[in-house]
Write an enzyme that holds these catalytic residues in place. Structure first.
Site, PDB file in Angstrom:
ATOM      1  CE  LYS A 112      -3.757 -11.026 -66.960  1.00  0.00           C
ATOM      2  NZ  LYS A 112      -2.386 -11.072 -66.366  1.00  0.00           N
ATOM      3  CG  ASP A 126      -1.845 -15.113 -71.041  1.00  0.00           C
ATOM      4  OD1 ASP A 126      -2.485 -15.480 -72.057  1.00  0.00           O
ATOM      5  OD2 ASP A 126      -0.790 -15.670 -70.685  1.00  0.00           O
TER       6      ASP A 126
END
Length: 226
Positions: free
Chosen positions: A149, A167
Site C-alpha cells: 500500500k 487503504d
C-alpha cells in the site's frame, strides 16, 4: 448503486480537481518537485520534493492524509531531509501523530536508502517491479514501513498511474460493491485481488488506477487529497 454508476455520477463534480492532482503527481516524478494545491478541500498549498513525498507516505500509513499533508506543508523538503530524529518527533507530536517516534525513526533511516531509490525510479519503468523492491524485506531498496500500500501510494504520487492504493476507504468501497470478498485484513494476496478488481473497474470507466483511487476517495470522504 453499482460501482460504475457511483463513480460516473461524481466525475463531473470533481474531474477538474482529479486532473489537477494527477498533473501535480506527474510533475513531481518528472521534475523532482511539484506545487500541491488542495483547495477547496483543505486551505493548504505548498511545494514538495521527492523525499518529502516519500516521508508523507511513511507518515500517512495507519494515520490520515490530512494530517500527513499538514506536516508535509510545515516541514518541507529541507525539514524532512535535515532535521534530527528528535526534532522530527517533536513536530509529529505537536501535530498529534500517534506514532511520532516510530515515524521519525523511519524517515531518518529512509534518508540512507533514498539515493538508491531515486536511481531505481529513474531507470526502472515497470511500476510493479519497483513496488516489489520497495516493499520486499529482503530487497536492498526496502523502505522500512512500506508494504504494497505505502509503496503504491508513493509511486502513484510521483506519476505512476497503474497501481492501486488499497487503504481502508478503497477496500470498504470494494466490499460494499461486492467486488472484493469480506476480509478483516489486507494480506498481499488480498491486495492483489483488490487491485485486479480495480483494474477491471478502471478499464470500464476509461480511467487509470491512479485517477480511480482519487474518485473513490472522494466518494468516501468528500475530498480530493492524495
Amino acid at each position: 448503486m453499482d460501482a460504475i454508476q457511483e463513480v460516473k455520477r461524481i466525475i463531473p463534480e470533481v474531474q477538474k480537481y482529479v486532473n489537477q492532482r494527477m498533473e501535480e503527481f506527474e510533475r513531481l516524478g518528472r521534475e523532482g518537485w511539484t506545487h500541491f494545491d488542495f483547495r477547496p478541500f483543505l486551505d493548504i498549498d505548498y511545494d514538495a520534493g521527492l523525499f518529502s513525498e516519500l516521508s508523507f507516505c511513511i507518515l500517512t500509513a495507519n494515520s490520515s492524509a490530512t494530517l500527513g499533508i499538514k506536516i508535509q506543508a510545515h516541514l518541507g523538503e529541507e525539514g524532512f531531509l535535515n532535521k534530527t530524529k528528535e526534532e522530527l518527533e517533536e513536530v509529529f507530536r505537536k501535530f498529534g501523530h500517534r506514532y511520532a517516534g516510530q515515524r521519525a525513526e523511519r524517515i531518518v533511516e529512509a534518508r540512507e536508502k533514498f539515493p538508491k531509490v531515486k536511481s531505481l525510479i529513474e531507470k526502472e519503468k515497470n511500476s510493479k517491479v519497483i513496488r516489489e523492491l520497495l516493499a520486499d524485506p529482503k530487497s536492498p531498496y526496502k523502505i522500512k514501513g512500506f508494504g504494497y500500500k505505502e509503496a503504491s501510494h508513493f509511486l502513484r504520487n510521483i506519476g505512476f498511474k497503474d497501481l492501486a492504493i488499497i487503504d481502508r476507504h478503497i477496500s470498504r468501497f470494494l466490499m460494499e460493491k461486492g467486488l472484493l470478498r469480506q476480509v478483516k485484513s489486507i494480506t498481499p494476496k488480498v491486495y492483489l485481488e483488490a487491485e485486479k478488481a480495480l483494474e477491471s473497474l478502471a478499464k470500464e470507466l476509461g480511467l487509470s488506477l491512479g485517477e480511480l483511487d482519487l474518485y473513490i476517495f472522494y466518494i468516501k470522504t468528500k475530498k480530493v487529497l492524495k
